[in-house]
Design a protein around this motif. Structure first.
Motif, PDB file in Angstrom:
ATOM      1  N   ASN A  80       0.869  -1.178   0.000  1.00 11.25           N
ATOM      2  CA  ASN A  80       0.000   0.000   0.000  1.00 11.25           C
ATOM      3  C   ASN A  80       0.903   1.223   0.000  1.00 11.25           C
ATOM      4  OD1 ASN A  80      -1.762   2.167   0.744  1.00 11.25           O
ATOM      5  ND2 ASN A  80      -3.123   0.746   1.794  1.00 11.25           N
ATOM      6  N   LYS A  82       1.508   4.300   0.808  1.00 12.37           N
ATOM      7  CA  LYS A  82       1.446   5.502   1.639  1.00 12.37           C
ATOM      8  C   LYS A  82       2.037   5.166   3.005  1.00 12.37           C
ATOM      9  CE  LYS A  82       0.245   9.829   1.184  1.00 12.37           C
ATOM     10  NZ  LYS A  82      -1.079  10.371   0.899  1.00 12.37           N
ATOM     11  N   SER A  96      -2.340  -5.256   3.706  1.00 13.44           N
ATOM     12  CA  SER A  96      -2.927  -3.943   3.927  1.00 13.44           C
ATOM     13  C   SER A  96      -4.425  -4.011   4.216  1.00 13.44           C
ATOM     14  CB  SER A  96      -2.663  -3.057   2.700  1.00 13.44           C
ATOM     15  OG  SER A  96      -3.397  -1.862   2.772  1.00 13.44           O
ATOM     16  N   GLY A 275       1.592   7.341  -3.099  1.00 10.23           N
ATOM     17  CA  GLY A 275       0.166   7.136  -2.914  1.00 10.23           C
ATOM     18  C   GLY A 275      -0.554   6.578  -4.118  1.00 10.23           C
ATOM     19  N   LYS A 353      -5.074  -0.013  -2.011  1.00  8.80           N
ATOM     20  CA  LYS A 353      -5.155   1.239  -1.255  1.00  8.80           C
ATOM     21  C   LYS A 353      -6.615   1.526  -0.956  1.00  8.80           C
ATOM     22  CE  LYS A 353      -4.977   5.224  -3.464  1.00  8.80           C
ATOM     23  NZ  LYS A 353      -4.568   6.383  -4.295  1.00  8.80           N
ATOM     24  N   HIS A 356      -6.446   7.577   1.614  1.00  8.28           N
ATOM     25  CA  HIS A 356      -5.139   8.089   1.981  1.00  8.28           C
ATOM     26  C   HIS A 356      -5.264   9.444   2.668  1.00  8.28           C
ATOM     27  CE1 HIS A 356      -2.450   5.356  -0.756  1.00  8.28           C
ATOM     28  NE2 HIS A 356      -2.892   4.766   0.320  1.00  8.28           N
TER      29      HIS A 356
END
Length: 514
Positions: A80, A82, A96, A275, A353, A356
């Motif tokens: 992931n 970030k 994640s 990201g 993801k 964020h």
């Protein structure tokens, strides 16, 4: 979303359990000593910024030396891209999408999760960290999930963007407190090359604009070249402190029995990298050094993920990985004498993801996630943008807030539709199609999306089926149709007033990391 029968799901779960049992029945052999562990992690440094991974305009001699005398992992991924979710994967050994609130950036680290520093401390190890541990976000334990903090020793940094924490000296202070013969596990996490940067610090360093290597998804001009050179200064600061830490270990006679791992949490803090589910965002450096134990000059092509590190640390010190850890140890890859693919089953990795940063709002709510799941193998990257109607980098009216402020961002977002360079804005900030497919061998920068070509329909179906089958077995809420949970977790950073577009103070909490 692809659907499955109950019997099919049962078979997946049964296979997963059998697989775990078979792995635990034949654990890889590890050295008998109780070794020390030094884990060095940069904040926002791309893999290609290190000399060990090819030609670069950035000088990283200390890390390159460790790579030459150790083992370089060619296919390491963060899970992931970030800071806080990537670091949570490292600490917990979980994927994640299994991290609950910690899946989101600037969330809360669940108290129920065991971390490898906690577990090693219970086994008699001294643990600690300097610089940046887990974060940003909130945790409810006395110490940061990375361990007790050692950040008291300061220095005068060479540039304004660099923190005044003397990472190497704080590591030495930690060692000076260490009783004789007590093994240690230390997290050396610099806050560089995270922004901000001192503007034009490259001039102080005596660099030249022509030295910079501009990726093809940016315009090539003096603004962006200067921004990349300012970034280079801070990557080199990370290398400096890694080199100092190694010298400290040598001076104290500890290097011989210390496993050193070098990595970064994700790619550089630039548009389309940090990201983002593209190659430079999630493909990270991973270099392992252990004098006399890890054979020098090796390169390993097995796919490994951040979730594999915690169980690896446990096995290296002779302990059984905690049952919560769903990643798989890479001790076999560390201690094998061969280069190349050590385990043929490690031929791909999953990525994802959720939310964020703030700055995304649609008709169905505010502060929404941009959910993505992806699979990367030796030649292809398939990306499923699950909510393509949302802006991937945050809404334009709120300033595309999932990209750090920078001269590069300012230049690209200032481009207008009738500008010759407007396609750079579209690559970096525009909405994305639901499906993306890239031939990484031919297109490492992920520019030519092959997903809409009819001849690739079968490939996409195969990759998506493989990806979602594994995600279901791992209990991914998003793939199981329960992904809205990630939108509803509390965001503990500075929130956004969606009426005014201004940031407002974060919610109250027990403990917040930087």
């Amino acid at each position: 979303m692809i659907t499955y029968t109950f019997q099919f799901l049962q078979s997946i779960l049964k296979f997963g359990i059998v697989g775990m049992l078979s792995l635990s029945a034949n654990p890889p052999s590890t050295p008998p000593e109780r070794p020390n562990i030094l884990f060095c992690i940069a904040d926002d440094a791309s893999m290609k910024s290190f000399g060990a991974y090819g030609d670069t305009f950035i000088n990283t001699p200390a890390i390159d030396r460790l790579a030459k005398e150790g083992t370089v992992f060619e296919n390491a991924y963060n899970g992931n891209p970030k800071c806080s979710p990537a670091r949570a994967c490292i600490l917990t050994g979980k994927y994640s999408w299994q991290l609950k609130e910690a899946t989101d950036h600037n969330g809360r680290f669940p108290l129920e999760f065991k971390t490898y520093p906690q577990l090693l401390a219970q086994k008699g190890y001294r643990v600690g960290y300097t610089g940046k541990g887990w974060g940003p976000g909130v945790y409810d334990t006395k110490d940061n999930p990375a361990g007790p903090e050692y950040n008291t020793i300061k220095l005068e940094p060479p540039y304004k963007g660099i923190t005044d924490v003397d990472y190497a000296s704080n590591f030495e202070a930690f060692l000076n407190e260490n009783p004789k013969n007590v093994p240690f596990c230390f997290w050396l996490g610099t806050k560089e090359p995270h922004r901000f940067y001192e503007l034009d610090s490259w001039k102080k360093a005596g660099r030249k604009l022509e030295e910079a290597d501009v990726p093809p998804f940016y315009p090539d001009n003096e603004i962006i070249r200067g921004d990349l050179l300012d970034y280079a200064n801070e990557v080199e600061w990370f290398d400096t402190h890694v080199g100092k830490a190694i010298k400290i270990l040598e001076k104290k006679g500890l290097l011989k029995n210390t496993l050193v791992l070098i990595t970064s949490d994700h790619g550089m803090p630039f548009p389309r990298v940090k990201g983002q589910i593209y190659e430079e965002g999630f493909h990270v450096p991973l270099i392992a050094y252990w004098k006399g134990k890890i054979i020098s000059g090796r390169t390993v092509s097995d796919f490994v993920s951040f979730s594999d590190l915690a169980p690896t640390f446990m096995e290296v010190v002779g302990e059984t990985p905690h049952p919560q850890m769903t990643g798989s140890s890479i001790t076999k890859q560390l201690f094998d004498s061969r280069s190349g693919r050590i385990d043929s089953s490690r031929d791909h990795v999953l990525l994802g993801k959720e939310r964020h940063d703030v700055g995304r709002a649609n008709e169905d709510g505010t502060n929404l996630a941009y959910p993505v799941r992806a699979i990367r193998n030796d030649s292809l990257l398939y990306v499923h943008n699950i909510k393509p109607e949302r802006w991937p980098v945050g809404n334009p009216e709120y300033g595309f807030m999932n990209t750090d402020g920078s001269p590069t961002k300012s230049y690209i977002t200032s481009l207008k539709p009738d500008d010759d360079e407007y396609h750079f804005f579209e690559m970096n900030f525009d909405k994305r199609p639901e499906h993306e497919l890239y031939n990484i061998q031919k297109d490492p920068h992920c520019i030519d999306n092959l997903a809409d070509r009819p001849e690739n329909a079968e490939v996409i179906t195969k990759l998506r089926t493989q990806m979602e089958t594994e995600l279901i077995a791992q209990g991914d809420p998003r793939t199981l149709g329960q992904g809205d949970i990630f939108d509803n977790y509390i965001y503990y950073g500075k929130r956004l007033d969606y009426k005014t577009g201004k940031r407002i103070a974060p919610l109250k909490y027990i403990k917040k990391t930087e």
